[in-house]
Design an enzyme around this catalytic site. Structure first.
Site, PDB file in Angstrom:
ATOM      1  CD  GLN A  91      31.394  19.882  -6.405  1.00 16.58           C
ATOM      2  OE1 GLN A  91      32.113  20.310  -5.621  1.00 16.58           O
ATOM      3  NE2 GLN A  91      29.967  20.034  -6.286  1.00 16.58           N
ATOM      4  CG  LEU A 115      23.753  26.177 -21.117  1.00 18.58           C
ATOM      5  CD1 LEU A 115      22.909  26.339 -20.024  1.00 18.58           C
ATOM      6  CD2 LEU A 115      23.315  25.170 -22.023  1.00 18.58           C
ATOM      7  CD  GLU A 158      20.318  28.883  -2.429  1.00 16.49           C
ATOM      8  OE1 GLU A 158      20.203  29.978  -2.713  1.00 16.49           O
ATOM      9  OE2 GLU A 158      21.029  28.499  -1.515  1.00 16.49           O
ATOM     10  CB  SER A 217      19.447  24.412  -6.788  1.00 17.52           C
ATOM     11  OG  SER A 217      19.798  24.931  -5.798  1.00 17.52           O
ATOM     12  CB  ILE A 219      31.703  18.438 -19.214  1.00 16.14           C
ATOM     13  CG1 ILE A 219      32.444  16.884 -18.982  1.00 16.14           C
ATOM     14  CG2 ILE A 219      32.816  19.089 -20.227  1.00 16.14           C
ATOM     15  CD1 ILE A 219      32.262  15.936 -19.914  1.00 16.14           C
ATOM     16  CD  GLN A 221      26.557  32.999 -11.668  1.00 20.21           C
ATOM     17  OE1 GLN A 221      27.563  32.183 -11.103  1.00 20.21           O
ATOM     18  NE2 GLN A 221      25.831  33.910 -11.037  1.00 20.21           N
ATOM     19  CE1 TYR A 258      22.401  28.464  -9.687  1.00 19.67           C
ATOM     20  CE2 TYR A 258      21.292  28.138  -7.578  1.00 19.67           C
ATOM     21  CZ  TYR A 258      21.880  27.592  -8.563  1.00 19.67           C
ATOM     22  OH  TYR A 258      22.329  26.189  -8.886  1.00 19.67           O
ATOM     23  CG  LEU A 290      25.439  18.542 -15.212  1.00 18.21           C
ATOM     24  CD1 LEU A 290      26.512  17.731 -14.693  1.00 18.21           C
ATOM     25  CD2 LEU A 290      24.173  18.098 -14.013  1.00 18.21           C
TER      26      LEU A 290
HETATM   27  P1  NAP Z   1      30.069  24.717 -11.511  1.00 16.68           P
HETATM   28  O1  NAP Z   1      31.159  24.057 -10.939  1.00 16.68           O
HETATM   29  O2  NAP Z   1      29.880  26.378 -11.043  1.00 16.68           O
HETATM   30  O3  NAP Z   1      29.937  24.324 -12.909  1.00 16.68           O
HETATM   31  C1  NAP Z   1      29.023  25.172 -13.928  1.00 16.68           C
HETATM   32  C2  NAP Z   1      29.322  24.636 -15.127  1.00 16.68           C
HETATM   33  O4  NAP Z   1      28.576  25.446 -16.133  1.00 16.68           O
HETATM   34  C3  NAP Z   1      31.022  24.901 -15.760  1.00 16.68           C
HETATM   35  O5  NAP Z   1      31.233  23.833 -16.478  1.00 16.68           O
HETATM   36  C4  NAP Z   1      30.581  26.429 -16.433  1.00 16.68           C
HETATM   37  O6  NAP Z   1      31.903  26.369 -17.274  1.00 16.68           O
HETATM   38  C5  NAP Z   1      29.493  26.119 -17.118  1.00 16.68           C
HETATM   39  N1  NAP Z   1      28.724  27.145 -17.674  1.00 16.68           N
HETATM   40  C6  NAP Z   1      28.672  28.284 -16.896  1.00 16.68           C
HETATM   41  N2  NAP Z   1      28.057  29.218 -17.554  1.00 16.68           N
HETATM   42  C7  NAP Z   1      27.810  28.685 -19.021  1.00 16.68           C
HETATM   43  C8  NAP Z   1      27.277  29.156 -20.186  1.00 16.68           C
HETATM   44  N3  NAP Z   1      26.602  30.271 -20.319  1.00 16.68           N
HETATM   45  N4  NAP Z   1      27.162  28.047 -21.261  1.00 16.68           N
HETATM   46  C9  NAP Z   1      27.768  27.080 -21.133  1.00 16.68           C
HETATM   47  N5  NAP Z   1      28.478  26.482 -19.910  1.00 16.68           N
HETATM   48  C10 NAP Z   1      28.340  27.352 -18.922  1.00 16.68           C
HETATM   49  O7  NAP Z   1      28.597  23.985 -10.805  1.00 16.68           O
HETATM   50  P2  NAP Z   1      28.296  22.646 -10.262  1.00 16.68           P
HETATM   51  O8  NAP Z   1      28.508  22.897  -8.758  1.00 16.68           O
HETATM   52  O9  NAP Z   1      29.128  21.766 -10.924  1.00 16.68           O
HETATM   53  O10 NAP Z   1      26.766  22.321 -10.191  1.00 16.68           O
HETATM   54  C11 NAP Z   1      26.529  21.775 -11.486  1.00 16.68           C
HETATM   55  C12 NAP Z   1      25.012  22.294 -11.668  1.00 16.68           C
HETATM   56  O11 NAP Z   1      24.007  21.895 -10.635  1.00 16.68           O
HETATM   57  C13 NAP Z   1      24.518  23.890 -11.805  1.00 16.68           C
HETATM   58  O12 NAP Z   1      23.617  23.996 -12.933  1.00 16.68           O
HETATM   59  C14 NAP Z   1      24.284  24.262 -10.367  1.00 16.68           C
HETATM   60  O13 NAP Z   1      23.509  25.390 -10.648  1.00 16.68           O
HETATM   61  C15 NAP Z   1      23.653  22.840  -9.998  1.00 16.68           C
HETATM   62  N6  NAP Z   1      23.551  22.742  -8.713  1.00 16.68           N
HETATM   63  C16 NAP Z   1      24.525  22.698  -7.826  1.00 16.68           C
HETATM   64  C17 NAP Z   1      24.523  22.368  -6.543  1.00 16.68           C
HETATM   65  C18 NAP Z   1      26.009  22.122  -5.759  1.00 16.68           C
HETATM   66  O14 NAP Z   1      26.008  22.433  -4.634  1.00 16.68           O
HETATM   67  N7  NAP Z   1      27.327  21.896  -6.283  1.00 16.68           N
HETATM   68  C19 NAP Z   1      23.444  22.054  -5.920  1.00 16.68           C
HETATM   69  C20 NAP Z   1      22.260  22.291  -6.657  1.00 16.68           C
HETATM   70  C21 NAP Z   1      22.290  22.483  -8.104  1.00 16.68           C
HETATM   71  P3  NAP Z   1      33.059  27.100 -16.903  1.00 16.68           P
HETATM   72  O15 NAP Z   1      33.975  26.171 -16.218  1.00 16.68           O
HETATM   73  O16 NAP Z   1      33.523  27.574 -18.229  1.00 16.68           O
HETATM   74  O17 NAP Z   1      32.824  28.144 -16.082  1.00 16.68           O
HETATM   75  O1  F7E Z   2      26.989  29.541   0.526  1.00 19.31           O
HETATM   76  C1  F7E Z   2      27.349  31.642   3.484  1.00 19.31           C
HETATM   77  C2  F7E Z   2      26.383  32.031   2.382  1.00 19.31           C
HETATM   78  O2  F7E Z   2      27.924  30.013  -1.795  1.00 19.31           O
HETATM   79  C3  F7E Z   2      26.626  28.797   1.258  1.00 19.31           C
HETATM   80  C4  F7E Z   2      25.666  26.627  -5.120  1.00 19.31           C
HETATM   81  O3  F7E Z   2      26.254  25.488  -5.465  1.00 19.31           O
HETATM   82  O4  F7E Z   2      24.426  25.604  -3.368  1.00 19.31           O
HETATM   83  C5  F7E Z   2      25.306  26.398  -3.445  1.00 19.31           C
HETATM   84  O5  F7E Z   2      24.706  27.750  -3.095  1.00 19.31           O
HETATM   85  C6  F7E Z   2      26.224  29.799   2.738  1.00 19.31           C
HETATM   86  C7  F7E Z   2      25.329  30.962   2.307  1.00 19.31           C
HETATM   87  O6  F7E Z   2      26.499  28.172  -1.639  1.00 19.31           O
HETATM   88  C8  F7E Z   2      30.561  33.229   2.872  1.00 19.31           C
HETATM   89  O7  F7E Z   2      25.808  33.375   2.678  1.00 19.31           O
HETATM   90  C9  F7E Z   2      29.136  32.936   4.526  1.00 19.31           C
HETATM   91  O8  F7E Z   2      24.215  31.016   3.109  1.00 19.31           O
HETATM   92  O9  F7E Z   2      28.906  28.001  -0.525  1.00 19.31           O
HETATM   93  P1  F7E Z   2      27.774  28.992  -0.892  1.00 19.31           P
HETATM   94  P2  F7E Z   2      25.055  28.375  -1.705  1.00 19.31           P
HETATM   95  O10 F7E Z   2      24.796  29.838  -1.821  1.00 19.31           O
HETATM   96  O11 F7E Z   2      24.092  27.656  -0.685  1.00 19.31           O
HETATM   97  C10 F7E Z   2      23.191  25.532  -3.891  1.00 19.31           C
HETATM   98  C11 F7E Z   2      22.338  24.356  -3.704  1.00 19.31           C
HETATM   99  C12 F7E Z   2      23.273  25.759  -5.421  1.00 19.31           C
HETATM  100  O12 F7E Z   2      22.450  25.380  -6.292  1.00 19.31           O
HETATM  101  C13 F7E Z   2      24.358  26.748  -5.878  1.00 19.31           C
HETATM  102  O13 F7E Z   2      24.564  26.746  -7.113  1.00 19.31           O
HETATM  103  O14 F7E Z   2      27.448  30.464   3.200  1.00 19.31           O
HETATM  104  N1  F7E Z   2      28.474  32.343   3.533  1.00 19.31           N
HETATM  105  N2  F7E Z   2      30.398  33.405   4.116  1.00 19.31           N
HETATM  106  C14 F7E Z   2      29.258  32.485   2.579  1.00 19.31           C
HETATM  107  N3  F7E Z   2      29.255  32.031   1.216  1.00 19.31           N
HETATM  108  C15 F7E Z   2      30.329  32.158   0.211  1.00 19.31           C
HETATM  109  N4  F7E Z   2      30.308  31.841  -0.890  1.00 19.31           N
HETATM  110  N5  F7E Z   2      31.351  32.972   0.646  1.00 19.31           N
HETATM  111  C16 F7E Z   2      31.510  33.408   1.962  1.00 19.31           C
HETATM  112  O15 F7E Z   2      32.573  34.085   2.213  1.00 19.31           O
END
Ligand code: NAP
Ligand code: F7E
Length: 344
Positions: free
Chosen positions: A11, A62, A130, A128, A8, A86, A152, A83
């Site tokens: 984001q 978790l 990914e 995801s 929670i 890592q 991941y 949600l």
């Molecule tokens: P986020 O901002 O990184 O939040 C992750 C949450 O998980 C935080 O509350 C974090 O707690 C908690 N957490 C991490 N490790 C944990 C553990 N061992 N036990 C319990 N809680 C833990 O991620 P988000 O962007 O909100 O994404 C939410 C979910 O959707 C994630 O599972 C992510 O992989 C997935 N997802 C995200 C995207 C995206 O673009 N945002 C897209 C597809 C899927 P702390 O605050 O203490 O670190």
């Molecule tokens: O990278 C490139 C990097 O870390 C996007 C997570 O929420 O979405 C997220 O994963 C792209 C990649 O997101 C930097 O190489 C370049 O190709 O913002 P990102 P991600 O890897 O797509 C998916 C759907 C999830 O599920 C994940 O939890 O941008 N890139 N330069 C960079 N990325 C980062 N972080 N930092 C750089 O400096």
């Protein structure tokens, strides 16, 4: 209706908690104990709703399956949104075991607790884009093949499969939301979009000089987190538990994002941006583009915010934050940091 949200403080957790409180749910969320308080994203709703009994936080991790099962038994939620993760792909190469443990064991612990509970509970798994691996420019949907390219992504494929297995084996209303990238002004500061908008804000206020990034040619389908949590909830309400893609159906490169963000403050990004191997990944997901037709046709879900609105919202927020930081710097209350954030 009661809901339990793991993660929670992240984001999506923060956006989803707001949405569900508005809908009248009693919201329970898990937080990890840390040496400094990390509830920044939900502090406003906490102070408003905790006293009224609409929002409660519980310590859990978790990896602590005992805490998960006692929370599920004691709260008895109608819906559970998993949600927590890592969630940083680059970090998953540096911490592969931990990322795998959280991504895999966490989901099974929750599914097992739900299976052995007397109460019927719906389960949402944060899958995801990914998982697809992004090897081509085709539009990806629920039937597309998973070819994970990081620890991941592999852990997400495992949890995705277990969700399907529990749905099919035990008739649990278990849903996989395959979400493409979604961002917001409270996006983690080490993800590329926020790293860029944070830099734009700070450079525009004269408190940052350059921005160091990795692969500028990577392409993503970036949407707005506020829209996507509405989609998560809609999936859970659909009578048939299933897999659902949420995306915007538009692809943009990191360079496009830079262009849009720096243009808002009238600057040319190429004068400020450098690249470094530090931010390249051992294995890159080059291109991700999603097809959200199923969610559109069956849930009536569509993204409201498009890329330009998203970039604008994030840059505006980060200019505001940079102005506040500039005041503190001027008063000597904080030290200058010329590049931000300093960690991968
Ligand atoms: P986020 O901002 O990184 O939040 C992750 C949450 O998980 C935080 O509350 C974090 O707690 C908690 N957490 C991490 N490790 C944990 C553990 N061992 N036990 C319990 N809680 C833990 O991620 P988000 O962007 O909100 O994404 C939410 C979910 O959707 C994630 O599972 C992510 O992989 C997935 N997802 C995200 C995207 C995206 O673009 N945002 C897209 C597809 C899927 P702390 O605050 O203490 O670190
Ligand atoms: O990278 C490139 C990097 O870390 C996007 C997570 O929420 O979405 C997220 O994963 C792209 C990649 O997101 C930097 O190489 C370049 O190709 O913002 P990102 P991600 O890897 O797509 C998916 C759907 C999830 O599920 C994940 O939890 O941008 N890139 N330069 C960079 N990325 C980062 N972080 N930092 C750089 O400096």
């Amino acid at each position: 209706m009661k809901v339990l949200i793991t993660g929670i403080t992240g984001q999506d957790g923060a956006y989803l908690a707001r949405l569900l409180i508005e809908k009248g749910y009693e919201v329970h969320g898990t937080v990890r104990r840390s040496s400094s308080v990390n509830t920044k994203r939900i502090d406003d709703i906490l102070s408003k709703y905790e006293r009224e009994g609409n929002l409660a936080l519980h310590y859990s991790d978790l990896l602590d399956s005992a805490s998960i099962s006692s929370l599920i038994n004691n709260i008895g939620p109608d819906e559970v949104y998993n949600l927590a993760a890592q969630s940083h792909v680059a970090v998953s190469f540096e911490n592969p075991v931990y990322t795998t443990q959280v991504g895999t064991l966490g989901s099974v612990s929750i599914l097992e607790a739900i299976r052995s509970s007397k109460k019927e509970m719906k389960y949402y798994q944060a899958s995801s884009s990914e998982m697809y691996g992004g090897g081509s420019s085709e539009k990806l949907n629920e039937e597309s093949k998973f070819i994970p390219k990081s620890p991941y992504a592999a852990s997400k494929v495992f949890a995705h499969n277990m969700t399907t297995i529990y749905r099919e084996s035990y008739g649990i209303h278990a849903v996989n939301g395959i979400l493409f990238n979604h961002e917001s002004p409270i996006r983690g500061e080490t993800f590329v979009t926020r790293k860029i908008t944070k830099a734009v804000g700070r450079i525009s206020q004269g408190i940052q000089e350059k921005l160091t990034l990795g692969n500028l040619d990577a392409v993503r389908d970036w949407g707005y987190a506020g829209d996507f949590v509405e989609g998560m909830w809609a999936m859970m309400q659909h009578e048939e538990p299933s897999d659902w893609v949420l995306s915007t159906g538009k692809a943009h490169s990191v360079k496009d994002f830079l262009d849009k963000a720096f243009n808002i403050v009238g600057l040319d990004w190429s004068k400020y941006v450098e690249t470094s191997e530090t931010y390249y990944r051992p294995n890159e997901v080059d291109y991700l583009l999603g097809d959200y037709s199923k969610a559109k046709n069956k849930l009536g879900w569509e993204p409201k915010v498009q890329i330009d609105g998203l970039v604008e919202m994030m840059v505006e927020n980060d200019i505001h934050e940079a102005k506040q930081e500039a005041v503190l710097l001027k008063e000597g209350l904080i030290e200058p940091t010329w590049e931000y954030p300093v960690i991968k």
